[in-house]
Design an enzyme around this catalytic site. Structure first.
Site, PDB file in Angstrom:
ATOM      1  N   ARG A  98       0.529  -1.203   0.166  1.00 18.79           N
ATOM      2  CA  ARG A  98      -0.075   0.177   0.043  1.00 18.79           C
ATOM      3  C   ARG A  98       0.945   1.238  -0.094  1.00 18.79           C
ATOM      4  NH1 ARG A  98      -4.617   0.789  -1.793  1.00 18.79           N
ATOM      5  NH2 ARG A  98      -5.414  -0.767  -0.398  1.00 18.79           N
ATOM      6  N   GLN A 116      -8.511  -6.169  -9.664  1.00 16.37           N
ATOM      7  CA  GLN A 116      -8.409  -4.915  -9.813  1.00 16.37           C
ATOM      8  C   GLN A 116      -6.909  -4.354  -9.838  1.00 16.37           C
ATOM      9  OE1 GLN A 116     -10.044  -2.072  -9.111  1.00 16.37           O
ATOM     10  NE2 GLN A 116      -9.158  -0.851  -7.593  1.00 16.37           N
ATOM     11  N   ARG A 160       1.620  -6.228 -10.225  1.00 14.56           N
ATOM     12  CA  ARG A 160       2.002  -5.588  -8.905  1.00 14.56           C
ATOM     13  C   ARG A 160       2.059  -6.582  -7.856  1.00 14.56           C
ATOM     14  NH1 ARG A 160      -3.160  -2.124  -6.254  1.00 14.56           N
ATOM     15  NH2 ARG A 160      -4.768  -3.930  -6.341  1.00 14.56           N
ATOM     16  N   HIS A 170       0.867   4.013 -10.515  1.00 16.79           N
ATOM     17  CA  HIS A 170      -0.181   4.322  -9.389  1.00 16.79           C
ATOM     18  C   HIS A 170       0.448   4.922  -8.082  1.00 16.79           C
ATOM     19  CE1 HIS A 170      -3.458   3.903  -6.241  1.00 16.79           C
ATOM     20  NE2 HIS A 170      -4.100   3.375  -7.474  1.00 16.79           N
ATOM     21  N   ASP A 192     -11.659  10.640  -6.949  1.00 17.85           N
ATOM     22  CA  ASP A 192     -11.133   9.402  -7.601  1.00 17.85           C
ATOM     23  C   ASP A 192     -11.582   9.788  -9.125  1.00 17.85           C
ATOM     24  OD1 ASP A 192     -11.827   5.746  -7.103  1.00 17.85           O
ATOM     25  OD2 ASP A 192     -10.640   6.897  -8.647  1.00 17.85           O
ATOM     26  N   GLU A 246      -1.545   9.419 -11.053  1.00 18.84           N
ATOM     27  CA  GLU A 246      -1.190   8.202 -11.704  1.00 18.84           C
ATOM     28  C   GLU A 246      -1.291   8.096 -13.378  1.00 18.84           C
ATOM     29  OE1 GLU A 246      -4.224   5.437 -10.276  1.00 18.84           O
ATOM     30  OE2 GLU A 246      -4.420   6.636  -8.364  1.00 18.84           O
TER      31      GLU A 246
HETATM   32  O1  TA6 Z   1      -6.569   5.184  -7.689  1.00 19.61           O
HETATM   33  C1  TA6 Z   1      -7.551   4.828  -8.275  1.00 19.61           C
HETATM   34  C2  TA6 Z   1      -8.242   3.662  -7.733  1.00 19.61           C
HETATM   35  O2  TA6 Z   1      -8.528   2.694  -8.880  1.00 19.61           O
HETATM   36  C3  TA6 Z   1      -9.389   3.922  -6.643  1.00 19.61           C
HETATM   37  O3  TA6 Z   1     -10.413   3.653  -7.036  1.00 19.61           O
HETATM   38  C4  TA6 Z   1      -8.875   2.867  -5.440  1.00 19.61           C
HETATM   39  O4  TA6 Z   1      -9.475   1.832  -5.741  1.00 19.61           O
HETATM   40  C5  TA6 Z   1      -7.363   2.819  -5.717  1.00 19.61           C
HETATM   41  O5  TA6 Z   1      -7.300   2.676  -7.158  1.00 19.61           O
HETATM   42  C6  TA6 Z   1      -6.632   1.864  -4.866  1.00 19.61           C
HETATM   43  O6  TA6 Z   1      -6.931   0.561  -5.462  1.00 19.61           O
HETATM   44  P1  TA6 Z   1      -6.370  -0.760  -4.722  1.00 19.61           P
HETATM   45  O7  TA6 Z   1      -6.684  -1.900  -5.473  1.00 19.61           O
HETATM   46  O8  TA6 Z   1      -4.795  -0.521  -4.742  1.00 19.61           O
HETATM   47  O9  TA6 Z   1      -6.915  -0.617  -3.196  1.00 19.61           O
END
Ligand code: TA6
Length: 283
Positions: free
Chosen positions: A56, A74, A79, A145, A190, A249
């Site tokens: 994180r 996601q 990563r 990111h 966001d 990002e």
């Molecule tokens: O930074 C944009 C984003 O897609 C947010 O919607 C939030 O979900 C963030 O990334 C963090 O995502 P993660 O999967 O690292 O918790």
């Protein structure tokens, strides 16, 4: 090997005391220090350094998918994957990832992803290259990111997004236009700013100076701060940490995907620099 968590990382040394750190796990940058030794990258005090969990903070490499723009987990699996060291020197390292058979079941295209990180005097360059090593077209979205540490969320502003269109992730990706001269934060943000030309600048209101973000082939810019409720909902993020971080990002997200013919290569990059005088410049 980082004694605190047993994971392998590469420490890069630039001129005049500048430095950076990259974990092999996820080719994940977790530190960029200026020549004055200031840490410019945010990593949560509650970050979990246990693969395959993504760290994180730092700079998660979102590949071959940004966010939910596709069928994968996601932000894709890069990563959460172990990269190999391809080459390196005192101030630069190149890491590489090929999908394993598990990942190829999910994402049926072979590729070679390389991440090159180079640290300079008040400068960090992060370059991606994706080779389509398969026999069919390779499509992907991607993002660097990047989490920045800032003095205070109440004083930070981002320049270079005025007038640009963005998808608002908090309103079903509704298409909006940025009306403010610079982006400030008074709640959760966001947004995926689309096809943004020119450099972006982060001023955090402190005497540290402005961080300038130059992008190559990463036309979109995602801006995120979780604010109070989302912060409270993340076990690997401190409840108060939303006050001292933002994400900016560079991405191919809303204006994507990249489409690569077999044998073709795509490259993209972000070049970050600390402009000590820039912080006080009032626009
Ligand atoms: O930074 C944009 C984003 O897609 C947010 O919607 C939030 O979900 C963030 O990334 C963090 O995502 P993660 O999967 O690292 O918790």
């Amino acid at each position: 090997v980082d004694a605190a968590n047993g994971l392998k990382k590469v420490v890069l040394k630039g001129p005049q005391g500048a430095s950076a750190e990259v974990y092999l796990h996820g080719a994940h940058v977790t530190s960029w220090k200026s020549s004055a030794g200031e840490e410019l990258i945010f990593v949560s005090k509650k970050a979990v350094f246990k693969p395959p969990k993504a760290i994180r903070g730092g700079v998660p490499v979102c590949f071959p998918q940004f966010g939910g723009f596709g069928p994968l987990q996601q932000h894709g699996f890069a990563r959460n994957s172990a990269f190999e060291v391809v080459s390196g020197s005192a101030d630069s390292v190149t890491l590489a990832l090929r999908p394993d058979e598990e990942q190829l079941k999910l994402f049926q295209h072979d590729f070679l992803l390389k991440v090159m990180v180079t640290v300079g005097a008040d400068r960090l360059e992060q370059r991606l290259s994706a080779d389509n090593t398969g026999s069919g077209p390779l499509q992907f979205t991607t993002a660097l990111h990047t989490y920045y540490t800032i003095d205070s969320i109440h004083n930070v502003r981002i320049e270079g997004l005025a007038g640009r269109e963005y998808l608002d992730n908090l309103a079903d990706k509704r298409r909006c236009t940025e009306a403010a001269p610079d982006v400030r934060f008074a709640g959760e943000v966001d947004r995926i700013y689309l096809d943004v030309p020119g450099p972006l600048r982060i001023m955090d209101g402190s005497s540290r100076g402005a961080i300038e973000v130059v992008r190559e082939n990463l036309p979109d810019a995602v801006v995120w701060n979780p604010w109070i409720d989302k912060a409270a909902g993340m076990p690997d993020f401190g409840d108060e940490e939303y006050q001292t971080m933002i994400c900016l990002e560079p991405a191919v997200a809303g204006s994507g995907p990249v489409e690569l013919a077999p044998g073709a290569t795509w490259t993209g990059a972000q070049v970050l620099s600390l402009d000590r005088l820039g912080g006080s410049k009032q626009l």
